[in-house]
Design an enzyme around this catalytic site. Sequence first.
Site, PDB file in Angstrom:
ATOM      1  N   SER A 221       0.850  -1.189   0.000  1.00 51.55           N
ATOM      2  CA  SER A 221       0.000   0.000   0.000  1.00 51.55           C
ATOM      3  C   SER A 221       0.884   1.237   0.000  1.00 51.55           C
ATOM      4  CB  SER A 221      -0.955  -0.031   1.198  1.00 51.55           C
ATOM      5  OG  SER A 221      -1.844   1.072   1.160  1.00 51.55           O
ATOM      6  N   HIS A 249      -2.835  -1.231  -3.086  1.00 57.28           N
ATOM      7  CA  HIS A 249      -4.003  -0.372  -2.863  1.00 57.28           C
ATOM      8  C   HIS A 249      -3.913   0.845  -3.768  1.00 57.28           C
ATOM      9  CE1 HIS A 249      -4.281  -2.067   1.519  1.00 57.28           C
ATOM     10  NE2 HIS A 249      -4.727  -2.916   0.616  1.00 57.28           N
ATOM     11  N   ASP A 345      -4.260  -4.790   6.318  1.00 57.01           N
ATOM     12  CA  ASP A 345      -4.669  -5.679   5.235  1.00 57.01           C
ATOM     13  C   ASP A 345      -3.538  -6.659   4.926  1.00 57.01           C
ATOM     14  OD1 ASP A 345      -6.257  -6.711   3.207  1.00 57.01           O
ATOM     15  OD2 ASP A 345      -5.536  -5.268   1.715  1.00 57.01           O
TER      16      ASP A 345
END
EC number: 3.1.1.61
Length: 405
Positions: A221, A249, A345
């Site tokens: 991310s 992401h 995540d």
Amino acid sequence: MAFAQRSVSAGASPSSDPIKVMVVDDAVVIRGLLTRWLGEDKGLKVVGSHRNGKLAVEDIEKSNPDVVVLDIEMPEMDGMTALPLMLAKKRDLVVIMASTLTRRNAEISLKALSLGAADYVPKPESNSEVTTSIDFRRELIEKVKALGARAIRMRGPARTMRAETRAGKSSQPVKPVSARPTTDTRASFRGAAQPAAAAAPKFQTRPYSSVRPRILAIGSSTGGPQALQDVMKEVGTAMNDVPVVITQHMPPTFTSILAEHMGKAALRPAKEGEDGEVLKPGTIYVAPGGKHMILEKDAGAVKVRLTDDPPVNFCKPAVDPLFDSVAKAYGSAVLSVILTGMGHDGADGVKTIASGGGSVITQDEATSVVWGMPGAAAQTGVCCEILPLNQIGPKIARVLKGNTR
């Protein structure tokens, strides 16, 4: 959960002083809105608001912000012109690019990361959409706080060293600081040039799978685009015999450009995953923005499936669904990696991979832009190794060839 607590603390300011923010955007409505949002957070203080890059550059030294939210398209001086000038005036400045979701702006935003910007935040297309977008507001504030806090923490040891030098406690000469940001400066913020921290906490680890990997799965991310590029350059031909699946992401448009960058870095075919296509060895598949990418076994082949399911961990695409499906399709023949990123995540996904016998590598704190995702993975106790960024690519290459040492 312990890892959730860790990911929150990783983005918190180490002192009671608020993070100082400057907003640069030519649209008066957007500029006012961002200033109000940021100013309403007790951990932040808006110290400057400007309509173009020229005014912002001129005010850097006076306002002395920790973070600048910088628009790309502005009159008189645009964001890409202002970026290096800002970093020249303050080397540890955190610059977050803000742009709408056009291909041109996506390309510029990713280029800005290579030139020293810390991250980007995609703006909705219209002023009305910006005003009503809860996700945009949340992402903006989270990134400002996490990246600003890290910059302040990194600044602390440097200040101590300079103070000791002035007090005569150090006999070592102080090297002059260049006015222009260099590659080393950018790498220092990302952590790529730093060794693993000597006092890093110890985490439980487990052995690598004895089965040679048949797939490489990566989740990332904040800070991920640059970290992925570094890793892909090092892995190169070692991925000839396995497919590579990546969830970063990112919104739509950005992910297609990221795939192009990954292909250039690895000198291998790279693309966004398409629903129903069969995975091929030596090819890199990036989860498209706005969709979850999972894998599914079908008549002996493994296929990509794209789903429009709700966000997972506030993310779409998310790492956990991909990792869960990878574990189901490949079992103990999985090599997975968690790179820099906010939140947690991927933590549940690495536990699923480990329970199926697969292997997990995660990035260490010292070299992560934000140690949320990799920190959460490390705290699960299922990782095989926790490595600095510059060791991850070479390690992947060795493991893919059957050498786990």
